[in-house]
Write an enzyme that holds these catalytic residues in place. Structure first.
Site, short mmCIF file in Angstrom:
data_model
loop_
_atom_site.label_atom_id
_atom_site.label_comp_id
_atom_site.label_asym_id
_atom_site.label_seq_id
_atom_site.Cartn_x
_atom_site.Cartn_y
_atom_site.Cartn_z
N TYR A 257 1.11 -1.12 0.04
CA TYR A 257 -0.33 -0.21 0.43
C TYR A 257 0.84 1.39 -0.29
CZ TYR A 257 0.75 -0.71 5.14
OH TYR A 257 1.74 -1.08 5.74
N HIS A 305 6.00 -0.89 1.05
CA HIS A 305 5.69 0.23 -0.30
C HIS A 305 5.80 -0.21 -1.68
CE1 HIS A 305 3.98 1.76 3.80
NE2 HIS A 305 4.67 2.27 3.68
#
Ligand code: C5P
Length: 329
Positions: A257, A305
């Protein structure tokens, strides 16, 4: 056939009436957009300008940008926009370990403590809001960006990043601090808290941390009573986080994310007219560390990430002159 014609006439009358209302009574662009389809409005009306001399982000004609920037996605959770479409709710739930909390109840409790109105729907021809997004990179050290950063209308900082002792390089003003429970720090009375809700419990935490302090642990022990002005607290919209994940980063994996820094950058692009970015990336020696820590790491630590896509997107924004990126060297 006759019914079809009849409906067509009604539609035309309604459309003309709406356009008339907008033109004569100057109903806001946002309100009008809610009434009629977005792309249709963009076609009828030119994009909204602002009062800045350098650039007006939302009015950019850049095609690459237009494919990604969705002005209609609310950056901040409000009472009026808190219902999540099922696919977004599912995506959001997939980021967290199973939550048994009732989302509607959690929202109700949140807005009994913090303001429930929409923030920052004030774009327009008379506004020029300049914003500095300050990441935590060690490339800020020795940059002397401090006075320049302080000169912006909004200064966004993240997590526990301190300013004391680093003013020359990072500035001293903070208008917004973006955090989640595990990265929280106390705020002064003038700073807005922007919560990044990676899980339902994070929203429950902010409500608790501003009231009875009953939540003491999330993933680990967290601050349970937070110093912050309730009227200045806002929560980033989970649907906005989904939009950054999907539309800006095209991330397919459910496991990764967007990073805090990237979420804040896109957030700033939605609430400001001009955005300058500081403290992102490695320093000149390729060292990836925080400006306030003495433990340089020589590898790029992006964890869950998508660091590569984020970096490429930031460079593309810079190349297209949509933001200015200050790398300190
Ligand atoms: O490490 P932390 O999450 O507190 O940093 C906040 C943000 O600052 C990151 O999400 C990232 O966008 C940015 N950052 C960076 N380069 C570093 C350290 C932080 O780009 N060396």
């Amino acid at each position: 056939m006759r019914l079809c014609k009849y409906l067509k006439v009604i539609f035309m009358v309604l459309l003309s009436a709406t356009i008339f209302t907008v033109t004569v009574h100057k109903v806001s662009y946002e309100h009008f957009k809610n009434l009629v389809n977005n792309s249709m409005v963009d076609h009828i009306f030119p994009k909204e300008p602002c009062a800045c001399v350098e650039r007006c982000l939302a009015a950019s004609d850049d095609e690459w940008f237009a494919k990604r920037f969705r002005k209609d996605v609310s950056p901040v959770l409000a009472l009026s926009n808190s219902i999540l479409p099922e696919h977004i709710f599912k995506w959001w739930q997939s980021l967290q370990s199973r939550s048994t909390a009732n989302y509607s109840q959690v929202i109700k409790e949140l807005f009994s403590v913090v303001p429930g109105e929409e923030w920052y729907r004030d774009a327009g021809p008379s506004r020029c809001r300049t914003c500095a997004v300050v990441g935590n990179s060690g490339n800020l050290l020795g940059s002397h960006y401090g006075p320049f950063i302080d000169n912006h209308d909004f200064v966004f900082r993240m997590n526990k990043a301190p300013v004391e002792g680093y003013e020359k390089d990072v500035g001293s003003r903070t208008t917004h601090r973006i955090m989640y429970p595990e990265s929280a720090s106390h705020l002064d009375n003038n700073t807005h808290l922007v919560l990044l809700p990676f899980k339902t419990l994070d929203i429950q935490w902010v409500t608790s941390a501003l009231t009875d302090g009953s939540i003491k642990r999330t993933r680990f022990k967290v601050i349970n009573q937070l110093q912050a002005t309730r009227d200045k607290v806002m929560v980033m919209h989970p649907a906005f986080m989904h939009y950054v994940h999907n539309t800006w980063l095209h991330i397919k994996s459910r496991r990764s994310y967007p990073s805090t820094g990237f979420l804040v950058l896109i957030f700033a692009m939605h609430v400001c007219d001009e955005v300058n970015v500081f403290g992102f990336g490695a320093n000149s020696k390729g060292t990836w560390h925080h400006y306030f820590e003495n433990t340089p790491k020589f590898f790029k630590r992006t964890g869950k990430h998508s660091g590569g896509i984020e970096r490429e997107t930031i460079l593309e924004l810079q190349k297209r002159k949509l933001i200015d990126l200050y790398t300190g060297w």
